[in-house]
Design an enzyme around this catalytic site. Structure first.
Site, PDB file in Angstrom:
ATOM      1  N   GLU A   1      -4.011  -0.269   5.692  1.00  0.00           N
ATOM      2  CA  GLU A   1      -2.773   0.165   5.023  1.00  0.00           C
ATOM      3  C   GLU A   1      -2.974   1.592   4.531  1.00  0.00           C
ATOM      4  O   GLU A   1      -3.953   1.883   3.841  1.00  0.00           O
ATOM      5  CB  GLU A   1      -2.434  -0.781   3.867  1.00  0.00           C
ATOM      6  CG  GLU A   1      -1.358  -0.293   2.913  1.00  0.00           C
ATOM      7  CD  GLU A   1      -0.069   0.143   3.598  1.00  0.00           C
ATOM      8  OE1 GLU A   1       0.510  -0.649   4.362  1.00  0.00           O
ATOM      9  OE2 GLU A   1       0.366   1.291   3.373  1.00  0.00           O
TER      10      GLU A   1
ATOM     11  N   SER B   1      -1.382   3.440   2.342  1.00  0.00           N
ATOM     12  CA  SER B   1      -1.138   3.842   0.955  1.00  0.00           C
ATOM     13  C   SER B   1      -1.542   2.739  -0.020  1.00  0.00           C
ATOM     14  O   SER B   1      -1.175   1.574   0.170  1.00  0.00           O
ATOM     15  CB  SER B   1       0.348   4.171   0.777  1.00  0.00           C
ATOM     16  OG  SER B   1       0.673   4.206  -0.597  1.00  0.00           O
TER      17      SER B   1
ATOM     18  N   MET C   1       1.272   0.656  -1.380  1.00  0.00           N
ATOM     19  CA  MET C   1       2.086  -0.120  -0.431  1.00  0.00           C
ATOM     20  C   MET C   1       1.437  -1.442  -0.022  1.00  0.00           C
ATOM     21  O   MET C   1       1.870  -2.035   0.970  1.00  0.00           O
ATOM     22  CB  MET C   1       2.380   0.732   0.820  1.00  0.00           C
ATOM     23  CG  MET C   1       3.363   1.857   0.597  1.00  0.00           C
ATOM     24  SD  MET C   1       5.037   1.300   0.198  1.00  0.00           S
ATOM     25  CE  MET C   1       5.623   0.880   1.835  1.00  0.00           C
ATOM     26  N   TYR C   2       0.415  -1.921  -0.766  1.00  0.00           N
ATOM     27  CA  TYR C   2      -0.117  -3.243  -0.421  1.00  0.00           C
ATOM     28  C   TYR C   2       1.037  -4.242  -0.524  1.00  0.00           C
ATOM     29  O   TYR C   2       1.730  -4.284  -1.545  1.00  0.00           O
ATOM     30  CB  TYR C   2      -1.239  -3.655  -1.378  1.00  0.00           C
ATOM     31  CG  TYR C   2      -2.425  -2.701  -1.403  1.00  0.00           C
ATOM     32  CD1 TYR C   2      -3.018  -2.267  -0.228  1.00  0.00           C
ATOM     33  CD2 TYR C   2      -2.946  -2.249  -2.611  1.00  0.00           C
ATOM     34  CE1 TYR C   2      -4.100  -1.397  -0.248  1.00  0.00           C
ATOM     35  CE2 TYR C   2      -4.030  -1.373  -2.646  1.00  0.00           C
ATOM     36  CZ  TYR C   2      -4.599  -0.949  -1.455  1.00  0.00           C
ATOM     37  OH  TYR C   2      -5.664  -0.082  -1.483  1.00  0.00           O
ATOM     38  N   GLY C   3       1.211  -5.024   0.512  1.00  0.00           N
ATOM     39  CA  GLY C   3       2.350  -5.955   0.528  1.00  0.00           C
ATOM     40  C   GLY C   3       3.516  -5.405   1.330  1.00  0.00           C
ATOM     41  O   GLY C   3       4.466  -6.124   1.628  1.00  0.00           O
ATOM     42  N   GLY C   4       3.467  -4.107   1.671  1.00  0.00           N
ATOM     43  CA  GLY C   4       4.485  -3.523   2.537  1.00  0.00           C
ATOM     44  C   GLY C   4       5.720  -3.035   1.801  1.00  0.00           C
ATOM     45  O   GLY C   4       5.768  -3.003   0.566  1.00  0.00           O
TER      46      GLY C   4
ATOM     47  N   CYS D   1       8.827  -4.267   1.610  1.00  0.00           N
ATOM     48  CA  CYS D   1       9.624  -5.276   0.904  1.00  0.00           C
ATOM     49  C   CYS D   1       9.240  -5.379  -0.568  1.00  0.00           C
ATOM     50  O   CYS D   1      10.085  -5.295  -1.452  1.00  0.00           O
ATOM     51  CB  CYS D   1       9.454  -6.615   1.618  1.00  0.00           C
ATOM     52  SG  CYS D   1      10.186  -7.984   0.740  1.00  0.00           S
TER      53      CYS D   1
ATOM     54  N   HIS E   1      26.845 -31.479  -7.899  1.00  0.00           N
ATOM     55  CA  HIS E   1      28.054 -31.008  -8.585  1.00  0.00           C
ATOM     56  C   HIS E   1      27.691 -30.617 -10.017  1.00  0.00           C
ATOM     57  O   HIS E   1      26.936 -31.349 -10.659  1.00  0.00           O
ATOM     58  CB  HIS E   1      29.095 -32.134  -8.585  1.00  0.00           C
ATOM     59  CG  HIS E   1      30.286 -31.822  -9.437  1.00  0.00           C
ATOM     60  ND1 HIS E   1      31.293 -30.985  -9.007  1.00  0.00           N
ATOM     61  CD2 HIS E   1      30.606 -32.221 -10.699  1.00  0.00           C
ATOM     62  CE1 HIS E   1      32.197 -30.886  -9.975  1.00  0.00           C
ATOM     63  NE2 HIS E   1      31.807 -31.629 -11.002  1.00  0.00           N
TER      64      HIS E   1
HETATM   65  C1  LIG Z   1      16.173  -0.459   0.183  1.00  0.00           C
HETATM   66  C2  LIG Z   1      15.916  -1.589   1.151  1.00  0.00           C
HETATM   67  C3  LIG Z   1      16.260  -2.878   0.791  1.00  0.00           C
HETATM   68  C4  LIG Z   1      16.003  -3.926   1.677  1.00  0.00           C
HETATM   69  N1  LIG Z   1      16.363  -5.189   1.305  1.00  0.00           N
HETATM   70  C5  LIG Z   1      16.086  -6.225   2.121  1.00  0.00           C
HETATM   71  C6  LIG Z   1      16.389  -7.543   1.724  1.00  0.00           C
HETATM   72  O1  LIG Z   1      16.933  -7.793   0.650  1.00  0.00           O
HETATM   73  N2  LIG Z   1      16.055  -8.555   2.565  1.00  0.00           N
HETATM   74  C7  LIG Z   1      15.438  -8.323   3.757  1.00  0.00           C
HETATM   75  O2  LIG Z   1      15.124  -9.295   4.469  1.00  0.00           O
HETATM   76  N3  LIG Z   1      15.159  -7.070   4.176  1.00  0.00           N
HETATM   77  C8  LIG Z   1      15.459  -6.019   3.371  1.00  0.00           C
HETATM   78  N4  LIG Z   1      15.137  -4.754   3.765  1.00  0.00           N
HETATM   79  C9  LIG Z   1      14.464  -4.559   5.057  1.00  0.00           C
HETATM   80  C10 LIG Z   1      12.969  -4.901   4.920  1.00  0.00           C
HETATM   81  O3  LIG Z   1      12.435  -4.206   3.819  1.00  0.00           O
HETATM   82  C11 LIG Z   1      12.211  -4.526   6.183  1.00  0.00           C
HETATM   83  O4  LIG Z   1      12.835  -5.097   7.300  1.00  0.00           O
HETATM   84  C12 LIG Z   1      10.781  -5.050   6.083  1.00  0.00           C
HETATM   85  O5  LIG Z   1      10.136  -4.613   4.916  1.00  0.00           O
HETATM   86  C13 LIG Z   1      10.002  -4.585   7.311  1.00  0.00           C
HETATM   87  O6  LIG Z   1       8.710  -5.095   7.208  1.00  0.00           O
HETATM   88  P1  LIG Z   1       7.607  -4.771   8.282  1.00  0.00           P
HETATM   89  O7  LIG Z   1       6.797  -6.005   8.388  1.00  0.00           O
HETATM   90  O8  LIG Z   1       8.187  -4.238   9.519  1.00  0.00           O
HETATM   91  O9  LIG Z   1       6.718  -3.620   7.663  1.00  0.00           O
HETATM   92  P2  LIG Z   1       6.742  -2.826   6.283  1.00  0.00           P
HETATM   93  O10 LIG Z   1       6.932  -3.737   5.137  1.00  0.00           O
HETATM   94  O11 LIG Z   1       7.621  -1.665   6.444  1.00  0.00           O
HETATM   95  O12 LIG Z   1       5.226  -2.353   6.173  1.00  0.00           O
HETATM   96  C14 LIG Z   1       4.679  -1.387   6.998  1.00  0.00           C
HETATM   97  C15 LIG Z   1       3.440  -0.854   6.318  1.00  0.00           C
HETATM   98  O13 LIG Z   1       2.690  -0.073   7.246  1.00  0.00           O
HETATM   99  C16 LIG Z   1       2.111   1.025   6.558  1.00  0.00           C
HETATM  100  N5  LIG Z   1       1.800   2.035   7.573  1.00  0.00           N
HETATM  101  C17 LIG Z   1       2.669   2.796   8.300  1.00  0.00           C
HETATM  102  N6  LIG Z   1       1.996   3.583   9.170  1.00  0.00           N
HETATM  103  C18 LIG Z   1       0.676   3.316   8.994  1.00  0.00           C
HETATM  104  C19 LIG Z   1      -0.514   3.800   9.598  1.00  0.00           C
HETATM  105  N7  LIG Z   1      -0.497   4.724  10.571  1.00  0.00           N
HETATM  106  N8  LIG Z   1      -1.705   3.316   9.165  1.00  0.00           N
HETATM  107  C20 LIG Z   1      -1.758   2.376   8.185  1.00  0.00           C
HETATM  108  N9  LIG Z   1      -0.652   1.884   7.590  1.00  0.00           N
HETATM  109  C21 LIG Z   1       0.548   2.337   7.988  1.00  0.00           C
HETATM  110  C22 LIG Z   1       3.196   1.418   5.556  1.00  0.00           C
HETATM  111  O14 LIG Z   1       2.657   2.165   4.473  1.00  0.00           O
HETATM  112  C23 LIG Z   1       3.736   0.064   5.141  1.00  0.00           C
HETATM  113  O15 LIG Z   1       3.102  -0.455   3.990  1.00  0.00           O
HETATM  114  C24 LIG Z   1      15.388  -3.678   2.923  1.00  0.00           C
HETATM  115  C25 LIG Z   1      15.033  -2.367   3.282  1.00  0.00           C
HETATM  116  C26 LIG Z   1      15.287  -1.336   2.396  1.00  0.00           C
HETATM  117  C27 LIG Z   1      14.885   0.065   2.795  1.00  0.00           C
END
Ligand SMILES: Cc1cc2nc3c(=O)[nH]c(=O)nc-3n(C[C@H](O)[C@H](O)[C@H](O)COP(=O)(O)OP(=O)(O)OC[C@H]3O[C@@H](n4cnc5c(N)ncnc54)[C@H](O)[C@@H]3O)c2cc1C
Ligand SMILES: NC(=O)c1ccc[n+]([C@@H]2O[C@H](COP(=O)([O-])OP(=O)(O)OC[C@H]3O[C@@H](n4cnc5c(N)ncnc54)[C@H](O)[C@@H]3O)[C@@H](O)[C@H]2O)c1
Length: 454
Positions: free
Chosen positions: A38, A40, A43-46, A48, A440
């Site tokens: 990861e 950052s 950004m642990y946990g991504g 979401c 209900h």
């Molecule tokens: C404001 C907002 C609100 C949202 N609300 C919802 C909601 O209510 N419900 C819902 O289902 N979806 C929602 N979404 C969409 C949802 O957040 C995304 O679809 C989901 O988080 C995507 O997850 P992912 O598994 O693709 O990866 P992500 O969660 O995007 O994780 C990718 C990770 O990879 C890391 N990374 C990137 N490049 C590299 C690299 N080269 N080396 C190492 N690490 C790297 C990043 O730092 C990140 O932590 C929302 C999106 C936004 C922007």
């Protein structure tokens, strides 16, 4: 204490998204060596957990409770910090898993270079038998003159980092993010204008539904402008943002705001990955091309979540994990084609939840349909919850009695839609949903009355 980084793993996962972290834990619990990279430590946990679903919904809830913005902002940060730590531990505490904090880029199809951040700063080359890319997406900023250089212009990520409420907020884009932020900031007390380039408000929705949503949002003093062509962004006195757009008559209109949010869609997060070195193909929009089993054109590399160009939701990334998991364990659910209907929910108040075909779409597809509608005012639970705005609407196939689609714009809609999803995916006739005994007083019992109209 973080584990020592090995030169080789059975599995390497790039990105801590929903699919990646779930896969990491599953593989490690099976005893396979797995490293999760990861880039950052924030950004642990991504996305979401840290910058998307969770912080926005936490703020929306506080806005509904009329909590002052600054207090809500602090609580939102507490929640994301807690979840970030929990997510890190959920993977790192497994003996076979190693979380590596650094940016990964391909050297070959089996080798990745990681630029480590933090105290072990430096570069590590890691090889792996299998590689899974789960790097997500990032805000797309359209090429509008001044947008890159003007102050107080934000994406959803940077606006969520602001500890003070913007007095006047202009939002470019009236999709998921635009509407959720508009409604939330308006409830916190900001004056909000949404500018969307589409000719109609919520063009994908049936007109009656779009009208109802429009009515509710504009009653909160949110100004919604459709067919707006934004032409220029610049700063004026005191770093205010001036947004200039052409309206549907071709007239130039200018707005002043304390903040401008860009919410015009997302683009793939491939920067720095050096996909070419591994020979991984991308599509026209830059998303990683995958086959129905989420495999890239390179035999040992998969792509999960937003990065593979599928629907951008956390639960789709999780379902991508299931597809990969079943391939690796000789189980049955191995292709995207096997995925059933999926619902979605825009978290405005009340939420707008949807599954399947809208009335217009069903007609266009040539179905003979029956349509039922119910105003939220007729649901007693909505009165208890003091939120009687909205409507419930469903489309049923006249020939088969199957539910083709449902749209719920009412309090509790984001929960209720899951019941309809189960009914559709289990092939239930609408009568089953009509005649089920629900608790209900609940919002779900509105299905008794909604489907009784068919
Ligand atoms: C404001 C907002 C609100 C949202 N609300 C919802 C909601 O209510 N419900 C819902 O289902 N979806 C929602 N979404 C969409 C949802 O957040 C995304 O679809 C989901 O988080 C995507 O997850 P992912 O598994 O693709 O990866 P992500 O969660 O995007 O994780 C990718 C990770 O990879 C890391 N990374 C990137 N490049 C590299 C690299 N080269 N080396 C190492 N690490 C790297 C990043 O730092 C990140 O932590 C929302 C999106 C936004 C922007
Ligand atoms: N509740 C949820 O599940 C949730 C919440 C937020 C985001 N998301 C996910 O994130 C994705 C991205 O959200 P989003 O709101 O950025 O994208 P979106 O595709 O939902 O909406 C983008 C909007 O911007 C408009 N637009 C595009 N270019 C424009 C321009 N130059 N000027 C004016 N308007 C313009 C489009 O007409 C559209 O209405 C969503 O599609 C969704 O998958 C999900």
């Amino acid at each position: 204490m973080a584990k020592t980084i090995e030169p080789h793993y059975d599995n390497l996962i790039i990105g801590f998204g929903k699919g990646g972290k779930t896969l990491a834990a599953w593989l490690a619990k099976k005893g396979e060596q797995v490293s999760l990279v990861e880039k950052s430590d924030k950004m642990y946990g991504g996305a979401c957990i840290n910058v998307a679903c969770i912080p926005t919904k936490a703020l929306i809830k506080k806005a509904e409770e009329k909590m002052p913005y600054q207090k809500a902002y602090g609580l939102k940060n507490e929640l994301t910090s807690f979840l970030r730590e929990l997510n890190y531990d959920n993977v790192e505490k497994l003996p076979a898993a190693t979380v590596i904090t650094g940016e990964a880029s391909f050297v070959t199809a089996n080798e990745v270079l990681v630029k480590i951040i933090g105290k072990d700063k430096g570069e590590k080359r890691i090889t792996a038998n299998r590689i899974f890319i789960n790097t997500g997406s990032q805000p797309f900023v359209p090429p509008i003159p001044g947008i890159d250089t003007a102050k107080n212009v934000y994406t959803s990520i940077s606006l969520l980092e602001q500890s003070t409420l913007p007095e006047k907020l202009v939002i470019i884009g009236g999709g998921f993010i635009g509407l959720e932020f508009a409604d939330m900031y308006a409830k916190f007390g900001a004056e909000v204008t949404v500018l969307d380039s589409a000719d109609e408000f919520l063009p994908q929705e049936d007109e009656d539904v779009a009208d109802e949503v429009y009515k509710v949002l504009t009653s909160r003093k949110i100004n919604i402008v459709t067919a707006a062509t934004v032409q220029k962004v610049e700063n004026t006195e005191g770093d205010k943002v001036k947004v200039e757009y052409k309206d549907k008559t071709g007239e130039t209109v200018s707005l002043q705001a304390s903040a401008l949010l860009i919410a015009t869609g997302r683009k793939p997060m491939t920067e720095g990955l050096n996909l070419e070195a591994a020979g991984i193909r991308t599509d026209k929009k830059g998303y990683i091309e995958v086959d129905e089993s989420l495999k890239t054109n390179v035999h040992n590399i998969w792509a999960l979540g937003d990065i593979n160009g599928g629907p951008q939701f956390t639960y789709i990334s999780l379902d991508d994990f299931r597809i990969v998991r079943d391939q690796l364990s000789d189980a049955d659910y191995t292709t995207v084609e096997q995925r059933k209907q999926v619902a979605s929910s825009v978290f405005i108040t009340p939420p707008l939840a949807h599954i399947g075909l809208r009335e217009r779409e069903a007609v266009e597809k040539g179905y003979e349909i029956k349509v039922a509608k119910l105003p939220a005012t007729s649901v007693v639970r909505a009165r208890i919850d003091c939120n009687t705005s909205g409507l419930l609407k469903t489309v049923v196939d006249k020939k088969t009695n199957k539910i083709l689609g449902c749209i719920l714009f009412c309090t509790g809609a984001n929960e209720m839609i899951n019941t309809i999803q189960v009914a559709i995916n289990c092939g239930l006739d609408y009568q089953e949903v009509r005649d089920t005994i629900y608790t209900h007083p609940s919002m779900t019992e509105a299905f008794n009355d909604l489907y009784a109209q068919i």
